[in-house]
Design a protein around this motif. Structure first.
Motif, PDB file in Angstrom:
ATOM      1  N   LYS A  30       0.830  -1.195   0.000  1.00 38.26           N
ATOM      2  CA  LYS A  30       0.000   0.000   0.000  1.00 38.26           C
ATOM      3  C   LYS A  30       0.871   1.254   0.000  1.00 38.26           C
ATOM      4  O   LYS A  30       0.553   2.246  -0.649  1.00 38.26           O
ATOM      5  N   GLY A  31       1.985   1.195   0.722  1.00 38.65           N
ATOM      6  CA  GLY A  31       2.925   2.310   0.716  1.00 38.65           C
ATOM      7  C   GLY A  31       3.538   2.529  -0.652  1.00 38.65           C
ATOM      8  O   GLY A  31       3.698   3.671  -1.102  1.00 38.65           O
ATOM      9  N   LEU A  32       3.869   1.444  -1.340  1.00 41.10           N
ATOM     10  CA  LEU A  32       4.425   1.538  -2.682  1.00 41.10           C
ATOM     11  C   LEU A  32       3.411   2.133  -3.658  1.00 41.10           C
ATOM     12  O   LEU A  32       3.749   2.937  -4.534  1.00 41.10           O
ATOM     13  N   LYS A  33       2.143   1.742  -3.497  1.00 41.79           N
ATOM     14  CA  LYS A  33       1.098   2.276  -4.371  1.00 41.79           C
ATOM     15  C   LYS A  33       0.894   3.767  -4.132  1.00 41.79           C
ATOM     16  O   LYS A  33       0.713   4.544  -5.074  1.00 41.79           O
ATOM     17  N   LYS A  34       0.903   4.174  -2.863  1.00 40.52           N
ATOM     18  CA  LYS A  34       0.732   5.592  -2.543  1.00 40.52           C
ATOM     19  C   LYS A  34       1.899   6.409  -3.080  1.00 40.52           C
ATOM     20  O   LYS A  34       1.721   7.525  -3.555  1.00 40.52           O
ATOM     21  N   ALA A  35       3.114   5.830  -2.982  1.00 36.85           N
ATOM     22  CA  ALA A  35       4.290   6.546  -3.481  1.00 36.85           C
ATOM     23  C   ALA A  35       4.214   6.735  -4.988  1.00 36.85           C
ATOM     24  O   ALA A  35       4.533   7.807  -5.512  1.00 36.85           O
ATOM     25  N   SER A  36       3.779   5.711  -5.724  1.00 37.41           N
ATOM     26  CA  SER A  36       3.675   5.818  -7.179  1.00 37.41           C
ATOM     27  C   SER A  36       2.538   6.759  -7.585  1.00 37.41           C
ATOM     28  O   SER A  36       2.594   7.409  -8.620  1.00 37.41           O
ATOM     29  N   ALA A  37       1.489   6.827  -6.724  1.00 40.13           N
ATOM     30  CA  ALA A  37       0.352   7.690  -7.040  1.00 40.13           C
ATOM     31  C   ALA A  37       0.701   9.171  -6.925  1.00 40.13           C
ATOM     32  O   ALA A  37       0.052  10.016  -7.538  1.00 40.13           O
ATOM     33  N   THR A  38       1.739   9.481  -6.167  1.00 39.19           N
ATOM     34  CA  THR A  38       2.155  10.875  -6.007  1.00 39.19           C
ATOM     35  C   THR A  38       3.018  11.365  -7.159  1.00 39.19           C
ATOM     36  O   THR A  38       3.466  12.514  -7.156  1.00 39.19           O
ATOM     37  N   GLY A  39       3.293  10.472  -8.113  1.00 41.27           N
ATOM     38  CA  GLY A  39       4.069  10.875  -9.280  1.00 41.27           C
ATOM     39  C   GLY A  39       5.525  10.461  -9.238  1.00 41.27           C
ATOM     40  O   GLY A  39       6.277  10.742 -10.171  1.00 41.27           O
ATOM     41  N   GLY A  40       5.942   9.801  -8.166  1.00 39.87           N
ATOM     42  CA  GLY A  40       7.326   9.354  -8.070  1.00 39.87           C
ATOM     43  C   GLY A  40       7.584   8.143  -8.941  1.00 39.87           C
ATOM     44  O   GLY A  40       6.651   7.443  -9.362  1.00 39.87           O
ATOM     45  N   THR A  41       8.849   7.885  -9.233  1.00 42.58           N
ATOM     46  CA  THR A  41       9.221   6.719 -10.034  1.00 42.58           C
ATOM     47  C   THR A  41       8.955   5.450  -9.237  1.00 42.58           C
ATOM     48  O   THR A  41       9.356   5.338  -8.085  1.00 42.58           O
ATOM     49  N   ARG A  42       8.275   4.510  -9.841  1.00 41.77           N
ATOM     50  CA  ARG A  42       7.921   3.263  -9.155  1.00 41.77           C
ATOM     51  C   ARG A  42       9.157   2.457  -8.804  1.00 41.77           C
ATOM     52  O   ARG A  42      10.165   2.507  -9.504  1.00 41.77           O
ATOM     53  N   ALA A  43       9.049   1.680  -7.711  1.00 40.19           N
ATOM     54  CA  ALA A  43      10.160   0.838  -7.281  1.00 40.19           C
ATOM     55  C   ALA A  43      10.500  -0.192  -8.342  1.00 40.19           C
ATOM     56  O   ALA A  43      11.659  -0.550  -8.540  1.00 40.19           O
ATOM     57  N   GLY A  44       9.476  -0.672  -9.049  1.00 39.46           N
ATOM     58  CA  GLY A  44       9.717  -1.643 -10.106  1.00 39.46           C
ATOM     59  C   GLY A  44      10.518  -1.090 -11.258  1.00 39.46           C
ATOM     60  O   GLY A  44      11.096  -1.828 -12.044  1.00 39.46           O
ATOM     61  N   SER A  45      10.547   0.271 -11.386  1.00 38.39           N
ATOM     62  CA  SER A  45      11.316   0.915 -12.443  1.00 38.39           C
ATOM     63  C   SER A  45      12.613   1.520 -11.930  1.00 38.39           C
ATOM     64  O   SER A  45      13.262   2.295 -12.629  1.00 38.39           O
ATOM     65  N   GLY A  46      12.966   1.175 -10.701  1.00 40.25           N
ATOM     66  CA  GLY A  46      14.227   1.631 -10.133  1.00 40.25           C
ATOM     67  C   GLY A  46      14.119   2.847  -9.235  1.00 40.25           C
ATOM     68  O   GLY A  46      15.132   3.353  -8.746  1.00 40.25           O
ATOM     69  N   GLY A  47      12.900   3.328  -8.973  1.00 41.26           N
ATOM     70  CA  GLY A  47      12.728   4.500  -8.124  1.00 41.26           C
ATOM     71  C   GLY A  47      12.779   4.158  -6.645  1.00 41.26           C
ATOM     72  O   GLY A  47      12.607   3.004  -6.238  1.00 41.26           O
ATOM     73  N   HIS A  48      13.006   5.189  -5.821  1.00 41.40           N
ATOM     74  CA  HIS A  48      13.063   5.003  -4.372  1.00 41.40           C
ATOM     75  C   HIS A  48      12.199   6.039  -3.655  1.00 41.40           C
ATOM     76  O   HIS A  48      12.464   6.396  -2.505  1.00 41.40           O
ATOM     77  N   SER A  49      11.150   6.520  -4.323  1.00 40.61           N
ATOM     78  CA  SER A  49      10.278   7.520  -3.714  1.00 40.61           C
ATOM     79  C   SER A  49       9.506   6.941  -2.540  1.00 40.61           C
ATOM     80  O   SER A  49       9.002   7.698  -1.697  1.00 40.61           O
TER      81      SER A  49
END
Length: 331
Positions: A30-49
């Motif tokens: 759920k934290g990963l989904k919220k982070a990606s929803a804010t416009g940050g780069t997804r963890a699956g794409s190498g992001g650490h937002s």
């Protein structure tokens, strides 16, 4: 009576550990989904937002509590009793994912989970007992022997190949790549954690083990490999269905950890033919369950089902259009 009481404490701690760890998968997702929803780069794409997301840290805290309870459980009860209970985290994760994340686990997924559980329990229940370790130097001596050095080299090479060759090309398509990295490194991490745990225990008893440089090497080793596991586990959770990631990770991690333990501690010398055959059957069962889970992981998703049916519908429409065009041209 004290032995029975210790086992009860161990079972309670192990069950608590499974609940916390199973829930941590859901909270972190759920934290990963919220982070990606804010416009940050997804963890699956190498992001650490996700590191800025409180929900993800809540999941991490939940996992730490669970791992602490699991570590404490081994202090009370034998590993042959505690380890199988770790499979309960799969059930907890799958149930919570079903109700909270709306990730439907279809009938084939349930069968795959059952096969994984049966195979894992068969291996754990028939695995040999660990030899008694009384000092960090004992672990260092075992880790320095040829068999375990070869295993370590194979694991390191395999992890490097997966990271630099397969992750860029196939990481987003095949879950086994991310989980494989986590499981391979995890099998070595457990050996390091055992050494650090022994060092802490003996140090608290008044026998300082941190005067040996080997203790610090094990500590650094564990930290590096834990961070590596965490990174790729986040990628797996962010990319694939949680209800599938959890059991596959458990199965691969448990299997490789038992293998690493057998190589390092040479426990196979004390096994009977019945135990070995049972373990082999457990491996086959695990492989079958893992294959079933991996090949049918998208069947519970209605969108995936529609995606499968759409090409057929398009073919029919295309065929009808061609026939109409043909009739018009003839006229």
């Amino acid at each position: 009576m004290r032995g029975i009481s210790d086992n009860v404490h161990g079972v309670i701690l192990a069950i608590s550990s499974s609940i916390f760890i199973g829930a941590s998968f859901i909270i972190k997702k759920k934290g990963l989904k919220k982070a990606s929803a804010t416009g940050g780069t997804r963890a699956g794409s190498g992001g650490h937002s996700y590191l800025l997301e409180p929900m993800w840290w809540a999941g991490m805290l939940t996992m730490i509590v669970g791992e602490g309870a699991n570590f404490a459980a081994y202090a009370y009860a034998p590993a042959i009793l505690v380890t199988p209970l770790g499979a309960l985290s799969i059930i907890v994760s799958a149930v919570l994912a079903h109700f909270i994340l709306k990730e439907r686990l279809h009938i084939f997924g349930i069968v795959g989970c059952v096969l994984c559980l049966v195979g894992s329990i068969s291996i754990v229940l028939h695995a040999p007992l660990e030899r008694k370790i009384e000092s960090v130097m004992d672990v260092w001596h075992l880790a320095s022997e040829a068999g375990f050095i070869i295993y370590t080299c194979v694991v390191v090479v395999a992890v490097l190949v997966l990271i630099f060759r397969f992750v860029p090309k196939y990481g987003q398509r095949y879950m086994v790549i991310y989980i494989g990295i986590c499981s391979l490194t995890g099998s070595l991490t457990v050996m390091g954690v055992k050494a650090v745990g022994i060092a802490l225990k003996l140090t608290f008893e008044g026998k300082n083990q941190f005067k040996y440089y080997q203790t610090w090497l094990f500590t650094v080793f564990v930290i590096i490999f834990c961070l590596l596991q965490l990174n790729y586990l986040n990628k797996a959770l962010d990319t694939f269905n949680t209800a599938v990631v959890s059991p596959v990770y458990y199965v691969m991690f448990t299997t490789l950890t038992i293998l690493a333990s057998m190589i390092m501690f040479k426990d196979w010398d004390h096994q009977t033919a019945t135990q070995i055959i049972t373990e082999l059957c457990g491996f086959v069962t695990i492989l079958s369950g893992t294959f079933l889970l991996h090949k049918t992981k998208d069947m519970g998703n209605s969108q995936s089902t529609n995606a499968i049916l759409l090409p057929k519908n398009k073919d029919i429409e295309s065929k009808a259009t061609n026939e109409n065009s043909k009739e018009i041209s003839e006229v």
